[in-house]
Design a protein around this motif. Structure first.
Motif, PDB file in Angstrom:
ATOM      1  N   LYS A 250      43.188  35.092  47.607  1.00 52.72           N
ATOM      2  CA  LYS A 250      43.325  36.566  47.188  1.00 52.72           C
ATOM      3  C   LYS A 250      44.671  37.227  47.302  1.00 52.72           C
ATOM      4  CE  LYS A 250      38.157  36.928  48.387  1.00 52.72           C
ATOM      5  NZ  LYS A 250      37.116  37.550  49.332  1.00 52.72           N
ATOM      6  N   THR A 344      48.146  42.121  46.490  1.00 51.77           N
ATOM      7  CA  THR A 344      46.665  42.136  46.563  1.00 51.77           C
ATOM      8  C   THR A 344      46.148  42.725  45.158  1.00 51.77           C
ATOM      9  OG1 THR A 344      45.868  44.178  47.420  1.00 51.77           O
ATOM     10  CG2 THR A 344      46.396  42.026  48.808  1.00 51.77           C
ATOM     11  N   PRO A 400      39.365  37.899  43.992  1.00 55.04           N
ATOM     12  CA  PRO A 400      40.414  37.048  43.539  1.00 55.04           C
ATOM     13  C   PRO A 400      41.203  37.407  42.326  1.00 55.04           C
ATOM     14  CG  PRO A 400      38.383  36.265  43.169  1.00 55.04           C
ATOM     15  CD  PRO A 400      38.098  37.459  43.962  1.00 55.04           C
TER      16      PRO A 400
END
Length: 427
Positions: A250, A344, A400
Motif C-alpha cells: 500500500k 501513499t 493499494p
C-alpha cells in the motif's frame, strides 16, 4: 560484511562527529525492538525510554541514512493532505483529533533540541509562496483552517511584503508560519540518537532486519544476530524493502533531488533570503529552498516515482533554482543527491498494528519532518495502552495503488504529469 556509508550529501559532509556504533552480533533481549534509526524510530525510542521501557534500535546502514538525513530540512506543519481533506473523509471526532495533532510535531522537535542540547542549526520561520492568484486563495483558506485549530503564528504576505523575505520576482504573495522553520536534518537525527543512548537505549548500525519471527514473543533477525522483544516498531519507511509485505503493498518509494551551492557569502545570501526563512512554493510538484548556517543555498524539488536515482541531478534541479534566482547563474554546485520518501495513495500516513505486538508508521508522502516526531509519541502512547490518538490515525482509510506494485509507478507518474501541467498552466 557490507558497510553502507552515507550518500555524498552536504549534510553528511557537515555532520557533527559521532562515535562508531556496533553491529548486532549474537542475541539480545529488550522490551521494544525498533526497526529503523530515522526520525520515526528515534522519536519512538526516546518517548519509550522516557517512560521506562528498554529499547533496542536496529539500523540497516547509519543513523539518519534515509529520508531523515537527506531531506530539505524544513519544519512544515500539518500533513501532506491538509486537515480539510481529512474532515471530508472521516467523522468529526477523528478529524478533530488529527487536526489537534497537526501542529505538534514541530513543538516536539523544539522540545528535543532544547532538552538534549542538540546542535542542528534550528531557525524559526517558513514561507509558503504563491505563484498565482489561485495559490493565494488557497493560502487564505489554509490560514483560516489552521487558525480554526488554534494555530495562530501565521501572517499573509502580499506582493510587496513577500519581497521582504525572499528575493524572487515570481511570487504574488505567500503565507508566513513562524512556527515553521528549518534545521540540519542529519544533525537532528544524530542528536536524537545520542539522546537515546544517554537514556540507556542501544542502537546497532549496519544491522539490517532480514526477518521478523512473529508470535507472542516476536524476534527480529539480522545477518549476525537477533533481538527478542515484547513489541516491535517498524519504522523503515521508504527503506524498509519487503520485510513486511503487507506494508509494501500500500505504498511506493519515490525519490526527490537536492542540490547545494558553494558558500555564497553573507552579503549575497542576505539578499536572497533576508530573514533566513525557508521557502516552499504552492505547486503540486513543488520547489523548496533555504540557507545553511555557512550561507549556502539548499534547493530541492522534483519527484522520481519508483525511487530511481537520476543520472544527473544537477541538470534537473539547477534550472529550477535559476528560475527562482537567476542571479546565481555563475554559482558552483558543490553537492547533489537524491533521497527516497514513501508515498501513499491518499498521501496520508499509514499507522497500525499487525497482530498484538507489531506496530508501524509509514508513508509521510514527502511531509515527514514534523509528522515522524509526532508518530513516535503516538506509537509510544499506544504501547503504554493509551490508544485514542493512535486509533485516530489507524482508522484512516487506505487503498493499494491501482495495478498493484507492477503498475503503481506509471500510474503515479501519469498523475504527476497531469498535476505538473496544471502547475505550468496555472489552473
Amino acid at each position: 560484511m557490507a558497510n553502507t556509508p552515507y550518500p555524498q550529501s552536504y549534510y553528511a559532509a557537515s555532520a557533527n562527529a559521532v562515535p562508531p556504533r556496533p553491529v548486532l552480533q549474537g542475541e539480545v533481549e529488550t522490551d521494544v525492538c525498533v526497526i529503523g534509526a530515522g526520525y520515526t524510530g528515534l522519536s519512538s525510542a526516546l518517548f519509550l525510554l522516557e517512560s521506562g521501557f528498554r529499547v533496542t534500535v536496529l539500523e540497516a546502514a547509519k543513523v539518519g541514512f534515509g529520508a531523515s538525513g537527506r531531506n530539505g530540512g524544513q519544519i512544515v506543519n500539518s500533513y501532506s493532505r491538509d486537515i480539510d481533506v481529512i474532515e471530508r473523509s472521516v467523522g468529526p471526532q477523528q478529524a478533530q483529533l488529527l487536526g489537534q495533532m497537526a501542529f505538534e510535531g514541530g513543538r516536539i522537535i523544539r522540545e528535543r533540541v532544547a532538552k538534549y542540547q542538540i546542535q542542528c542549526d534550528l531557525k524559526d520561520g517558513g514561507v509558503f509562496a504563491a505563484l498565482n492568484s489561485k495559490h493565494m486563495g488557497h493560502l487564505e483558506s489554509q490560514k483560516r483552517l489552521w487558525e480554526r485549530y488554534g494555530h495562530t503564528q501565521l501572517e499573509l504576505l502580499d506582493e510587496r511584503r513577500i519581497r521582504d523575505v525572499v528575493a524572487c520576482e515570481n511570487y504574488v504573495g505567500g503565507l508566513l508560519d513562524m512556527s515553521g522553520g528549518h534545521i540540519h536534518p542529519l544533525n537532528l537525527a544524530l542528536g536524537e540518537a545520542a539522546a537515546v543512548e544517554s537514556l540507556g537505549g542501544t542502537i546497532y548500525e549496519q544491522s539490517a532486519a532480514v526477518r521478523i519471527e512473529r508470535g507472542a514473543n516476536p524476534v527480529v533477525h539480522t545477518a549476525q544476530g537477533k533481538v527478542k522483544a515484547k513489541f516491535i516498531i517498524v519504522a523503515g519507511n521508504a527503506y524498509l524493502g519487503n520485510l513486511v509485505p503487507e506494508l509494501a503493498a500500500k505504498s511506493m518509494p519515490c525519490g526527490t533531488q537536492v542540490i547545494t551551492t558553494a558558500p555564497l557569502g553573507d552579503e549575497l545570501a542576505k539578499t536572497l533570503l533576508p530573514q533566513d526563512f525557508c521557502v516552499e512554493d504552492c505547486n503540486y510538484l513543488l520547489d523548496y529552498y533555504r540557507l545553511t548556517s555557512d550561507k549556502r543555498l539548499i534547493f530541492g524539488g522534483g519527484v522520481v516515482y519508483g525511487a530511481r536515482d537520476p543520472a544527473n541531478i544537477e541538470a534537473i534541479i539547477r534550472p529550477k533554482m535559476l528560475k527562482a534566482f537567476p542571479q546565481l547563474k555563475d554559482v558552483k554546485i558543490d553537492y547533489a543527491w537524491t533521497g527516497n520518501f514513501l508515498l501513499t495513495l491518499s498521501r496520508l500516513p499509514q499507522v497500525g498494528r499487525l497482530g498484538d505486538n507489531i506496530y508501524y508508521s509509514q508513508g509521510c508522502s514527502g511531509h515527514g519532518v514534523t509528522y515522524t516526531h509526532l508518530a513516535g509519541k503516538v506509537l509510544a502512547e499506544a504501547l503504554k495502552g493509551q490508544a485514542e490518538r493512535f486509533d485516530a490515525f489507524a482508522d484512516l482509510p487506505h487503498y493499494p495503488f491501482p495495478g498493484g506494485q507492477l503498475l503503481r509507478t506509471p500510474f503515479a507518474a501519469l498523475g504527476a504529469w497531469y498535476y505538473g501541467l496544471r502547475d505550468k498552466l496555472g489552473f
